[in-house]
Design a protein around this motif. Structure first.
Motif, PDB file in Angstrom:
ATOM      1  N   VAL A  38      58.633 115.021  38.373  1.00  0.00           N
ATOM      2  CA  VAL A  38      57.476 114.513  39.089  1.00  0.00           C
ATOM      3  C   VAL A  38      56.261 114.315  38.189  1.00  0.00           C
ATOM      4  O   VAL A  38      55.544 113.321  38.327  1.00  0.00           O
ATOM      5  CB  VAL A  38      57.127 115.448  40.276  1.00  0.00           C
ATOM      6  N   PHE A  39      56.015 115.203  37.255  1.00  0.00           N
ATOM      7  CA  PHE A  39      54.757 115.148  36.516  1.00  0.00           C
ATOM      8  C   PHE A  39      54.733 113.992  35.523  1.00  0.00           C
ATOM      9  O   PHE A  39      53.707 113.339  35.351  1.00  0.00           O
ATOM     10  CB  PHE A  39      54.502 116.490  35.836  1.00  0.00           C
ATOM     11  N   GLU A  40      55.847 113.724  34.913  1.00  0.00           N
ATOM     12  CA  GLU A  40      55.920 112.579  33.992  1.00  0.00           C
ATOM     13  C   GLU A  40      55.786 111.263  34.767  1.00  0.00           C
ATOM     14  O   GLU A  40      55.036 110.360  34.389  1.00  0.00           O
ATOM     15  CB  GLU A  40      57.254 112.604  33.246  1.00  0.00           C
ATOM     16  N   LYS A  41      56.502 111.173  35.870  1.00  0.00           N
ATOM     17  CA  LYS A  41      56.566 109.898  36.582  1.00  0.00           C
ATOM     18  C   LYS A  41      55.312 109.646  37.435  1.00  0.00           C
ATOM     19  O   LYS A  41      54.927 108.496  37.643  1.00  0.00           O
ATOM     20  CB  LYS A  41      57.813 109.866  37.475  1.00  0.00           C
ATOM     21  N   LYS A  42      54.676 110.696  37.928  1.00  0.00           N
ATOM     22  CA  LYS A  42      53.462 110.468  38.720  1.00  0.00           C
ATOM     23  C   LYS A  42      52.365 109.841  37.875  1.00  0.00           C
ATOM     24  O   LYS A  42      51.590 109.006  38.371  1.00  0.00           O
ATOM     25  CB  LYS A  42      52.963 111.775  39.354  1.00  0.00           C
ATOM     26  N   SER A  43      52.283 110.202  36.606  1.00  0.00           N
ATOM     27  CA  SER A  43      51.251 109.598  35.763  1.00  0.00           C
ATOM     28  C   SER A  43      51.506 108.103  35.569  1.00  0.00           C
ATOM     29  O   SER A  43      50.558 107.303  35.501  1.00  0.00           O
ATOM     30  CB  SER A  43      51.185 110.308  34.406  1.00  0.00           C
ATOM     31  N   MET A  44      52.767 107.700  35.525  1.00  0.00           N
ATOM     32  CA  MET A  44      53.105 106.275  35.439  1.00  0.00           C
ATOM     33  C   MET A  44      52.713 105.559  36.726  1.00  0.00           C
ATOM     34  O   MET A  44      52.156 104.450  36.693  1.00  0.00           O
ATOM     35  CB  MET A  44      54.600 106.117  35.168  1.00  0.00           C
ATOM     36  N   ASN A  45      52.980 106.189  37.853  1.00  0.00           N
ATOM     37  CA  ASN A  45      52.595 105.592  39.131  1.00  0.00           C
ATOM     38  C   ASN A  45      51.080 105.571  39.301  1.00  0.00           C
ATOM     39  O   ASN A  45      50.534 104.652  39.925  1.00  0.00           O
ATOM     40  CB  ASN A  45      53.252 106.368  40.282  1.00  0.00           C
ATOM     41  N   LYS A  46      50.403 106.572  38.761  1.00  0.00           N
ATOM     42  CA  LYS A  46      48.942 106.592  38.836  1.00  0.00           C
ATOM     43  C   LYS A  46      48.340 105.403  38.107  1.00  0.00           C
ATOM     44  O   LYS A  46      47.457 104.708  38.643  1.00  0.00           O
ATOM     45  CB  LYS A  46      48.390 107.891  38.255  1.00  0.00           C
ATOM     46  N   MET A  47      48.842 105.121  36.904  1.00  0.00           N
ATOM     47  CA  MET A  47      48.279 104.010  36.142  1.00  0.00           C
ATOM     48  C   MET A  47      48.590 102.665  36.802  1.00  0.00           C
ATOM     49  O   MET A  47      47.777 101.734  36.771  1.00  0.00           O
ATOM     50  CB  MET A  47      48.782 104.065  34.713  1.00  0.00           C
ATOM     51  N   ALA A  48      49.761 102.572  37.438  1.00  0.00           N
ATOM     52  CA  ALA A  48      50.090 101.345  38.178  1.00  0.00           C
ATOM     53  C   ALA A  48      49.149 101.179  39.370  1.00  0.00           C
ATOM     54  O   ALA A  48      48.705 100.054  39.678  1.00  0.00           O
ATOM     55  CB  ALA A  48      51.537 101.403  38.648  1.00  0.00           C
ATOM     56  N   LEU A  49      48.821 102.283  40.035  1.00  0.00           N
ATOM     57  CA  LEU A  49      47.891 102.244  41.151  1.00  0.00           C
ATOM     58  C   LEU A  49      46.494 101.847  40.681  1.00  0.00           C
ATOM     59  O   LEU A  49      45.817 101.020  41.315  1.00  0.00           O
ATOM     60  CB  LEU A  49      47.844 103.608  41.843  1.00  0.00           C
ATOM     61  N   GLN A  50      46.044 102.427  39.595  1.00  0.00           N
ATOM     62  CA  GLN A  50      44.729 102.088  39.057  1.00  0.00           C
ATOM     63  C   GLN A  50      44.647 100.607  38.695  1.00  0.00           C
ATOM     64  O   GLN A  50      43.647  99.940  38.984  1.00  0.00           O
ATOM     65  CB  GLN A  50      44.428 102.966  37.827  1.00  0.00           C
ATOM     66  N   LYS A  51      45.688 100.090  38.095  1.00  0.00           N
ATOM     67  CA  LYS A  51      45.713  98.667  37.752  1.00  0.00           C
ATOM     68  C   LYS A  51      45.674  97.806  39.006  1.00  0.00           C
ATOM     69  O   LYS A  51      44.933  96.817  39.077  1.00  0.00           O
ATOM     70  CB  LYS A  51      46.959  98.359  36.925  1.00  0.00           C
ATOM     71  N   LYS A  52      46.466  98.187  40.009  1.00  0.00           N
ATOM     72  CA  LYS A  52      46.544  97.435  41.263  1.00  0.00           C
ATOM     73  C   LYS A  52      45.198  97.389  41.978  1.00  0.00           C
ATOM     74  O   LYS A  52      44.818  96.379  42.585  1.00  0.00           O
ATOM     75  CB  LYS A  52      47.595  98.078  42.165  1.00  0.00           C
ATOM     76  N   THR A  53      44.456  98.488  41.917  1.00  0.00           N
ATOM     77  CA  THR A  53      43.207  98.605  42.682  1.00  0.00           C
ATOM     78  C   THR A  53      41.958  98.336  41.844  1.00  0.00           C
ATOM     79  O   THR A  53      40.841  98.497  42.347  1.00  0.00           O
ATOM     80  CB  THR A  53      43.103  99.999  43.323  1.00  0.00           C
ATOM     81  N   GLY A  54      42.125  97.947  40.596  1.00  0.00           N
ATOM     82  CA  GLY A  54      40.994  97.562  39.766  1.00  0.00           C
ATOM     83  C   GLY A  54      40.194  98.695  39.186  1.00  0.00           C
ATOM     84  O   GLY A  54      39.050  98.503  38.762  1.00  0.00           O
ATOM     85  N   LEU A  55      40.774  99.887  39.119  1.00  0.00           N
ATOM     86  CA  LEU A  55      40.088 101.033  38.531  1.00  0.00           C
ATOM     87  C   LEU A  55      40.516 101.219  37.079  1.00  0.00           C
ATOM     88  O   LEU A  55      41.613 100.793  36.687  1.00  0.00           O
ATOM     89  CB  LEU A  55      40.403 102.302  39.325  1.00  0.00           C
ATOM     90  N   PRO A  56      39.694 101.848  36.255  1.00  0.00           N
ATOM     91  CA  PRO A  56      40.083 102.117  34.865  1.00  0.00           C
ATOM     92  C   PRO A  56      41.387 102.909  34.802  1.00  0.00           C
ATOM     93  O   PRO A  56      41.573 103.867  35.560  1.00  0.00           O
ATOM     94  CB  PRO A  56      38.908 102.934  34.319  1.00  0.00           C
ATOM     95  N   GLU A  57      42.285 102.496  33.921  1.00  0.00           N
ATOM     96  CA  GLU A  57      43.602 103.115  33.829  1.00  0.00           C
ATOM     97  C   GLU A  57      43.538 104.353  32.928  1.00  0.00           C
ATOM     98  O   GLU A  57      43.508 104.260  31.695  1.00  0.00           O
ATOM     99  CB  GLU A  57      44.619 102.104  33.294  1.00  0.00           C
ATOM    100  N   LYS A  58      43.485 105.513  33.565  1.00  0.00           N
ATOM    101  CA  LYS A  58      43.402 106.791  32.861  1.00  0.00           C
ATOM    102  C   LYS A  58      44.385 107.750  33.514  1.00  0.00           C
ATOM    103  O   LYS A  58      44.162 108.201  34.650  1.00  0.00           O
ATOM    104  CB  LYS A  58      41.977 107.354  32.932  1.00  0.00           C
ATOM    105  N   LYS A  59      45.441 108.078  32.819  1.00  0.00           N
ATOM    106  CA  LYS A  59      46.511 108.867  33.435  1.00  0.00           C
ATOM    107  C   LYS A  59      46.105 110.301  33.747  1.00  0.00           C
ATOM    108  O   LYS A  59      46.734 110.955  34.575  1.00  0.00           O
ATOM    109  CB  LYS A  59      47.758 108.845  32.559  1.00  0.00           C
ATOM    110  N   ASP A  60      45.061 110.826  33.075  1.00  0.00           N
ATOM    111  CA  ASP A  60      44.649 112.202  33.314  1.00  0.00           C
ATOM    112  C   ASP A  60      43.494 112.324  34.307  1.00  0.00           C
ATOM    113  O   ASP A  60      43.028 113.429  34.590  1.00  0.00           O
ATOM    114  CB  ASP A  60      44.250 112.865  31.989  1.00  0.00           C
ATOM    115  N   MET A  61      43.033 111.202  34.859  1.00  0.00           N
ATOM    116  CA  MET A  61      41.923 111.221  35.815  1.00  0.00           C
ATOM    117  C   MET A  61      42.372 111.836  37.139  1.00  0.00           C
ATOM    118  O   MET A  61      43.502 111.635  37.594  1.00  0.00           O
ATOM    119  CB  MET A  61      41.425 109.793  36.044  1.00  0.00           C
ATOM    120  N   PHE A  62      41.486 112.608  37.779  1.00  0.00           N
ATOM    121  CA  PHE A  62      41.761 113.179  39.092  1.00  0.00           C
ATOM    122  C   PHE A  62      41.505 112.097  40.140  1.00  0.00           C
ATOM    123  O   PHE A  62      40.368 111.651  40.340  1.00  0.00           O
ATOM    124  CB  PHE A  62      40.864 114.394  39.331  1.00  0.00           C
ATOM    125  N   VAL A  63      42.569 111.657  40.809  1.00  0.00           N
ATOM    126  CA  VAL A  63      42.487 110.547  41.756  1.00  0.00           C
ATOM    127  C   VAL A  63      42.732 111.069  43.174  1.00  0.00           C
ATOM    128  O   VAL A  63      43.772 111.683  43.449  1.00  0.00           O
ATOM    129  CB  VAL A  63      43.507 109.445  41.426  1.00  0.00           C
TER     130      VAL A  63
END
Length: 497
Positions: free
Chosen positions: A273-298
């Protein structure tokens, strides 16, 4: 084998406006086919997708007496995933671009629907042991069963369950109008039955005449017996306390499955989960126009934008939250004041807030997989489904302790290292702010503790299997006990206290 009929105004996959549809569409297929023959009745809305209408077959039609008029009743049938669905057809009532219109129009529509759902049974040659009615739209069915249909031998011994999904919606109108539209006898419009503070109340009919009442979480079952949550029906619910059960909803684990969800950039299980959630987080950030930062608390907010959901608390402390170490992704629609509130914060904090004022199933699943936390500060929440989906996807719920949120989210205890989320008790913006800041601190500074919360949440089982077992126990109890007279004689003082 038990014969059970579900009667409701909506049902997935055919028509959905809220969680009611998920329950009615998912719960029946969870029961063992060897144990129960469960069928479902809903309206045949013209706004349903053509792909479903093309699969329906015509069964029959007839004319039904409804007060001073006769109405057409058509029956269509479709078998889907092993469950037989019946659709009551009447274009006069069920035409239109949406399943619901105005409350005044819907009152007549669902008087018709409740009586028609009973009238079709002899024609179908299907006599259920139990009819399970859902929300005010089916509230008059138990009333019709024990009054208008009482002299018909076909309907003898049929039991009813009435489920409250949200007590706030009751189907209220004037007594004279409800008498006229329903054709029910005058004696049911008294304070101990359908009359409620001078009006006629369809939901109260279900609560009074059903053999058993359920609601969608144990805590909510207790809350609605108190004036604050009881919506003026707390007295009646206290009077029927011995027939009131709270059963937490579930979710469909085949639909909400992070290991196989096509909406995700990277599928995962609790093992990775921890490896793959960061990949999904960056995809979400890209989709929603937010800066792509895998360690950001979203933090994600997936919600109808209404007062019930505690959004005024968010408005009160949003400026305090919007800092460089946090991002918000919002998905939902509803009250324009809250839609515009989130648009305002997106404009003010474009690198921190993304406001998506719509409903998008794919984006919601991306959020469950890509966010670190889901915020649900509800004023009241009968059950809630977002927190169950979040737990399934390894996203940590931050909730107010009310209704089903309290029953399903175990607050994190750093001393005993247990819990599956974070919670606060009082409906207070600064209490919520404190809990969010605490969750953020654990995320950034106590990573092992955070990871433990995620793993424990993913291992919880909130599938329908557990809830279905509780419902089946209730059905079995109803069919084995000696029938008692409905408790309607001595509750007037409680109802109108």
């Amino acid at each position: 084998m038990k014969k059970i009929l579900y009667v409701a105004s909506e049902c997935v996959p055919f028509i959905k406006t809220g969680g009611l549809a998920d329950v009615v569409g998912t719960l029946p297929k969870t029961f063992s086919k060897d144990e129960a023959d469960v069928r479902v009745v809903i309206p045949n809305y013209m706004c349903m997708k053509p792909e479903w209408k093309e699969q329906m077959k015509d069964v029959t039609y007839f004319s039904m007496d409804l007060s001073w008029r006769n109405q057409y009743v058509g029956i269509k049938e479709l078998v889907y995933e092993g469950i037989t669905f019946y659709f009551i057809d009447n274009e006069y009532y069920f035409a239109g671009p949406t399943p619901y219109s105005t409350m005044e129009g819907d009152i007549e529509k669902f008087c018709y629907f409740s009586k028609a759902a009973l009238s079709i049974l002899p024609v179908l040659d299907f006599k259920p042991d139990i009819i399970h009615c859902h929300d005010w739209q089916a509230g008059l069915l138990p009333v019709y069963l024990k009054t208008t249909f009482a002299g018909n031998s076909f309907y003898e011994d049929i039991k009813t369950v009435f489920t409250i999904h949200n007590l706030q919606f009751q189907g209220m109108t004037g007594i004279d109008r409800l008498k006229d539209l329903s054709g029910l006898p005058a004696e049911v419009f008294t304070a101990d039955k359908l009359e409620c503070y001078g009006g006629g109340n369809m939901l109260k009919g279900g609560l009074t005449y059903a053999d058993e009442i359920t609601t969608v979480s144990d805590t909510y079952a207790g809350e609605i017996q108190m004036p604050y949550y009881g919506e003026k029906l707390d007295g009646l619910l206290r009077a029927r306390n011995n027939h009131l059960t709270g059963i937490v909803n579930g979710i469909d684990y085949k639909i909400y499955d992070p290991s196989a969800d096509p909406a995700l950039t990277a599928t995962y299980s609790v093992e990775d989960v921890f490896e793959k959630k960061s990949m999904n987080k960056m995809a979400l950030q890209k989709k929603t126009g937010l800066p792509e930062k895998k360690d950001m608390f979203v933090i994600g907010i997936i919600s109808r934008l209404t007062d019930q959901k505690g959004l005024d608390l968010i408005d009160y402390i949003m400026d305090d939250l919007c800092r460089d170490d946090i991002q918000f992704v919002v998905l939902g629609s509803g009250d324009p004041k809250y839609e515009n509130m989130f648009r305002y914060y997106e404009h003010k904090y474009p690198t921190i807030v993304s406001a998506n004022i719509c409903y998008d199933d794919t984006l919601s699943k991306m959020m469950y997989a890509g966010c670190d936390a889901i915020l649900m500060p509800s004023r009241f929440e009968p059950c809630g489904l977002c927190q169950l989906m979040a737990l399934r996807y390894g996203t940590v719920p931050i909730v107010r302790e009310t209704g089903g949120l309290k029953d399903t989210v175990e607050p994190f205890n750093e001393y005993e290292n247990d819990g599956t989320g974070f919670s606060f008790t009082n409906y207070n913006a600064h209490d919520m702010l404190h809990v969010i800041e605490y969750a953020k601190e654990v995320y950034y500074d106590q990573k092992a503790q955070w990871n433990g919360i995620v793993e424990r949440g993913m291992k919880k089982d909130f599938s329908w299997k557990r809830s279905a077992g509780i419902y089946m126990d209730l059905y079995e109890k109803m069919l084995t006990i000696v029938e008692e007279e409905p408790e309607t004689e001595d509750i007037t003082d409680e109802v109108e206290e």
